[in-house]
Design an enzyme around this catalytic site. Sequence first.
Site, PDB file in Angstrom:
ATOM      1  N   PRO A 157       0.801  -1.228   0.000  1.00  0.00           N
ATOM      2  CA  PRO A 157       0.000   0.000   0.000  1.00  0.00           C
ATOM      3  C   PRO A 157       0.832   1.275   0.000  1.00  0.00           C
ATOM      4  CG  PRO A 157       0.067  -0.922   2.208  1.00  0.00           C
ATOM      5  CD  PRO A 157       0.812  -1.897   1.324  1.00  0.00           C
ATOM      6  N   ASP A 216       9.232  -2.188  -8.296  1.00  0.00           N
ATOM      7  CA  ASP A 216      10.338  -3.125  -8.494  1.00  0.00           C
ATOM      8  C   ASP A 216      10.853  -3.695  -7.180  1.00  0.00           C
ATOM      9  OD1 ASP A 216      10.184  -2.621 -11.225  1.00  0.00           O
ATOM     10  OD2 ASP A 216      11.551  -0.911 -11.090  1.00  0.00           O
TER      11      ASP A 216
END
Length: 289
Positions: A157, A216
């Site tokens: 989140p 990533d």
Amino acid sequence: MERPSRLLLVSELRVRNSAYDVSLSRSLLTWKRRTSSPVYHPFRPRFCVPSFPRRQASGVCRSVSVSEIISVREEEEENGCKDDGSWKKINEREGKDCRQAFTVLYVERCQQHRWRCAEVSFTCPEAALCQRWVTSIREQLAAITSRPKQLLVYINPYSGKQHGKHIYEQKVAPLFALAGVTTHVIVTEHANYARDHLRTEAELKKFDGVVCVGGDGMFSEIIHGLIWRSQIDGGVDPNCADESLLPSSLRIGIIPAGSTDCICFATVGSNDPVTSALHIIVGQSLHIN
């Protein structure tokens, strides 16, 4: 030259108010609009088998790979008929059975490597034919073993602009539901939460793959967690330099929600969440070093 697959179904169906020759093989679903004739018989039985058409102008002839069909569903016409006279006659003949249409949802390729979910609805002259089409398409989809049925989803989140949870709930979860993919969703609480959960707690045998919603860094967590867990489950000491590492049997899906999303650009060519979700649904995979 590769020969076309044998046709499984051929029918004359209707798309909106036009008649189409629709055919299904193990590899393609094709619908081709019929040329106009002096007398229009929308549901006259046909016994000839049309040859495989090439993709032509949109609205005239379309072909969709079975592997890129997302799902198929039966539709119900309100009151079992349309307002025009022909449909009233059909309704009188068939009774009150109104399950005479089905909708196919499929992948449509757009510009800049993006995919979107498109759909086309076919109307059948009778309920039995409609159910036969739905059953046949579902059987072909069920035969695709590369498609995931159960996924473990980790959502970061805090990645990017902190929209990961919203992106998943609004753009990705509805597509998974349409495709019949069940999910177990975990919202991470801190850095390396997903990595540590994969190492020790995750019941990986229940799932066909792991999906990370983030950037990533989140992908790196999933990679490290799965590599570690694969060694432990395989009886390999991950801390021993002389051991040969075992590959993970689970595939990893990435829903981009980070700042740069380099991995998504390098694999599917876009950082569009819908595109990534559709790649996951149809079971596409890419080996990366």
